[in-house]
Design a protein around this motif. Sequence first.
Motif, PDB file in Angstrom:
ATOM      1  N   CYS A  45      34.042  33.005  38.174  1.00 33.01           N
ATOM      2  CA  CYS A  45      35.178  32.575  38.995  1.00 33.01           C
ATOM      3  C   CYS A  45      36.220  33.691  39.121  1.00 33.01           C
ATOM      4  CB  CYS A  45      35.791  31.347  38.330  1.00 33.01           C
ATOM      5  SG  CYS A  45      37.314  30.737  39.071  1.00 33.01           S
ATOM      6  N   CYS A  48      39.614  32.335  36.915  1.00 35.09           N
ATOM      7  CA  CYS A  48      39.603  32.207  35.447  1.00 35.09           C
ATOM      8  C   CYS A  48      38.582  33.122  34.764  1.00 35.09           C
ATOM      9  CB  CYS A  48      39.393  30.760  35.029  1.00 35.09           C
ATOM     10  SG  CYS A  48      37.731  30.137  35.327  1.00 35.09           S
ATOM     11  N   HIS A  76      35.788  28.157  40.908  1.00 30.34           N
ATOM     12  CA  HIS A  76      35.521  26.776  40.508  1.00 30.34           C
ATOM     13  C   HIS A  76      36.280  25.874  41.471  1.00 30.34           C
ATOM     14  CE1 HIS A  76      35.008  28.516  36.291  1.00 30.34           C
ATOM     15  NE2 HIS A  76      33.879  27.889  36.519  1.00 30.34           N
ATOM     16  N   CYS A  79      39.691  25.290  39.966  1.00 31.96           N
ATOM     17  CA  CYS A  79      40.581  26.449  40.091  1.00 31.96           C
ATOM     18  C   CYS A  79      41.090  26.564  41.525  1.00 31.96           C
ATOM     19  CB  CYS A  79      39.858  27.727  39.679  1.00 31.96           C
ATOM     20  SG  CYS A  79      39.579  27.866  37.893  1.00 31.96           S
TER      21      CYS A  79
HETATM   22 ZN   LIG Z   1      37.734  29.092  37.505  1.00 33.92          ZN
END
Ligand SMILES: [Zn+2]
Length: 137
Positions: A45, A48, A76, A79
Amino acid sequence: MVPRVGMTDLEALSVPFACIDDDGQADASRVVKKRAIRCALSRICGICGDTLNRPIAFLGPRSEADGNRFAFPPLHLSCARESAAARADAVGGHLGHVHADGAWLMVTTGGFDLIRPSRRGDPVWFSPNSVIEILEA
Ligand SMILES: [Zn+2]
């Protein structure tokens, strides 16, 4: 975003993973190409830095969604949702963009292609290849 072991202070300050270079310089208004490629090849990702799961989300200005190519690496879904919610308060850039205003879209997909630049110095792009849903972000 769940804090991880080894997370740097910059990452803890919620500068996206893909916007921090190897020297620790963080700038939310630009994507670090090396990290963007790492996100694509390692399937992690762009916010993150953890392993992606499906569906994958892309978030960006409408022009990117219309052209089916995004400047910011895959995310994600959670996210992407958090980032979309935070966009209104973004100061000093957002997800690799200097300006966070205007219409943005979130595209969810099962997969994507990395589009490498034909010329040295140009950015990489990410192209969703099996779009599931396109949402206002
Ligand atoms: Zn993420």
